[in-house]
Design an enzyme around this catalytic site. Structure first.
Site, mmCIF file in Angstrom:
data_model
loop_
_atom_site.group_PDB
_atom_site.id
_atom_site.type_symbol
_atom_site.label_atom_id
_atom_site.label_comp_id
_atom_site.label_asym_id
_atom_site.label_seq_id
_atom_site.Cartn_x
_atom_site.Cartn_y
_atom_site.Cartn_z
ATOM 1 N N HIS A 7 0.820 -1.206 0.000
ATOM 2 C CA HIS A 7 0.000 0.000 0.000
ATOM 3 C C HIS A 7 0.860 1.265 0.000
ATOM 4 C CE1 HIS A 7 -2.715 2.875 2.334
ATOM 5 N NE2 HIS A 7 -3.398 2.611 1.235
ATOM 6 N N ARG A 8 0.762 2.038 -1.051
ATOM 7 C CA ARG A 8 1.636 3.208 -1.272
ATOM 8 C C ARG A 8 3.096 2.769 -1.287
ATOM 9 N NH1 ARG A 8 -1.210 7.331 3.196
ATOM 10 N NH2 ARG A 8 -3.317 6.545 2.897
ATOM 11 N N GLU A 34 0.125 -0.614 -4.573
ATOM 12 C CA GLU A 34 -1.005 0.298 -4.699
ATOM 13 C C GLU A 34 -0.426 1.693 -4.669
ATOM 14 O OE1 GLU A 34 -4.244 2.947 -2.949
ATOM 15 O OE2 GLU A 34 -2.166 2.639 -2.348
ATOM 16 N N ASP A 36 -1.510 6.196 -5.479
ATOM 17 C CA ASP A 36 -2.573 7.191 -5.679
ATOM 18 C C ASP A 36 -2.131 8.197 -6.733
ATOM 19 O OD1 ASP A 36 -4.170 6.470 -3.104
ATOM 20 O OD2 ASP A 36 -2.111 6.762 -2.423
ATOM 21 N N HIS A 49 -0.805 10.914 -2.369
ATOM 22 C CA HIS A 49 -2.086 10.579 -1.749
ATOM 23 C C HIS A 49 -2.970 11.789 -1.458
ATOM 24 C CE1 HIS A 49 -4.807 9.645 1.614
ATOM 25 N NE2 HIS A 49 -4.913 8.464 1.034
ATOM 26 N N GLU A 109 -4.991 4.038 -7.823
ATOM 27 C CA GLU A 109 -6.191 4.689 -7.286
ATOM 28 C C GLU A 109 -6.289 6.106 -7.829
ATOM 29 O OE1 GLU A 109 -6.715 5.030 -2.985
ATOM 30 O OE2 GLU A 109 -8.403 6.392 -3.331
ATOM 31 N N LYS A 111 -7.357 9.546 -7.418
ATOM 32 C CA LYS A 111 -7.740 10.344 -6.240
ATOM 33 C C LYS A 111 -8.530 11.558 -6.721
ATOM 34 C CE LYS A 111 -6.336 8.943 -2.136
ATOM 35 N NZ LYS A 111 -7.327 8.070 -1.580
ATOM 36 N N ASP A 229 0.543 -1.992 4.368
ATOM 37 C CA ASP A 229 1.727 -1.123 4.449
ATOM 38 C C ASP A 229 2.989 -1.943 4.695
ATOM 39 O OD1 ASP A 229 0.099 1.161 4.310
ATOM 40 O OD2 ASP A 229 -0.096 1.299 6.484
HETATM 41 O O1 G3P Z 1 -6.704 1.429 -2.188
HETATM 42 C C1 G3P Z 1 -7.065 1.307 -0.891
HETATM 43 C C2 G3P Z 1 -6.693 2.485 -0.048
HETATM 44 O O2 G3P Z 1 -5.494 3.017 -0.521
HETATM 45 C C3 G3P Z 1 -7.739 3.543 -0.008
HETATM 46 O O3 G3P Z 1 -7.540 4.479 0.981
HETATM 47 O O4 G3P Z 1 -6.833 6.651 1.844
HETATM 48 O O5 G3P Z 1 -5.200 4.820 1.764
HETATM 49 O O6 G3P Z 1 -5.938 5.901 -0.319
HETATM 50 P P1 G3P Z 1 -6.330 5.499 1.064
HETATM 51 CA CA CA Z 2 -4.911 4.679 -1.965
#
Ligand code: G3P
Ligand code: CA
Length: 243
Positions: A7-8, A34, A36, A49, A109, A111, A229
């Site tokens: 994640h990120r 993942e 953004d 993000h 993602e 945003k 993460d």
């Molecule tokens: O893709 C799932 C998650 O990343 C969504 O929430 O705020 O971390 O971008 P956020």
């Molecule tokens: Ca995200």
């Protein structure tokens, strides 16, 4: 077998949404990342993000008000005292250049829940086509109008709605928008919902799964993927469930 998406990037240890975090996620064996995306003032697709650069960089202001050149001067790794080298905010192009060196999946993602970033779907799609990554990306967003717009532009590319809250029979809604899977806050679903979704042919990739007990529950039911993460912790726990 449950896939592990960083994640990120490997964001529990490295600055989120930077090339360093993506490369480190690859090094530790993540199946995917993942990230953004948003648009700069001059229309470049950049990986960040928040709508503002304030939290993650040494700059201030909205992404939409800064040019790509201004964005590139910022340091997205400034809060990590261990880093000696500046970590710029990546462009999506930079990420795609790196993707050509590996086989990872990239969950992009969009945003665009607060600012619409007109044309972001077309820009992201054109880069995906240019880099021939159509079968290695998943487009997600909390803005479901946007992913449906994306689907209409490119029905062959996978989309996945993001759910922050629980919805009734999420697989039914997901099928109704022609998505093959959904990404839900892990707190908004349970084992029964996940299993029903998978039985109905819908992939489930919960976010942001950092707790060991939640990882165990998801690995034990062979959830499609987890978004975490900490891909190293996830790998360690996943090994316990290998048959
Ligand atoms: O893709 C799932 C998650 O990343 C969504 O929430 O705020 O971390 O971008 P956020
Ligand atoms: Ca995200």
């Amino acid at each position: 077998m449950t896939l592990i998406f960083a994640h990120r990037g490997y964001s529990s240890l490295y600055p989120e949404n930077t090339m360093l975090a993506f490369r480190e996620a690859e090094k530790v064996g993540s199946d995917g990342i993942e990230l953004d995306v948003q648009l700069t003032k001059d229309g470049e697709v950049v990986v960040i993000h928040d709508e503002k650069v304030n939290r993650t960089t040494n700059g201030t202001g909205f992404v939409k008000d800064l040019s790509y050149q201004e964005i590139r001067k910022l340091d997205a790794g400034y809060s990590n005292k261990m880093l000696v080298k500046k970590e710029p905010i990546p462009s999506l192009i930079e990420v795609f250049d790196w993707m050509k060196t590996n086989d990872m999946i990239c969950n992009i993602e969009l945003k665009n829940g607060i600012f619409p970033y007109e044309g972001i779907e077309e820009k992201v799609l054109s880069l995906i086509r240019e880099y021939e990554l159509s079968d290695r990306v998943i487009i997600s967003s909390f803005n479901h109008y946007s992913i449906i717009h994306f689907y209409l532009l490119a029905p062959d590319i996978e989309i996945a709605p993001l759910f922050a809250e629980g919805i009734y029979m999420p697989w039914v809604y997901t099928q109704s928008i022609r998505a093959k899977g959904y990404h839900s806050n892990y707190l908004a679903i349970n084992e029964e919902i996940i299993q029903s979704s998978i039985e109905n042919g819908i992939a489930v990739r919960p976010y942001t799964v950092n707790k060991e007990e939640v990882m165990r529950s998801l690995f034990s039911i062979n959830c499609t993927a987890i978004i975490t993460d900490d891909p190293v912790k996830a790998q360690r726990i996943k090994k316990e469930y290998r048959k």
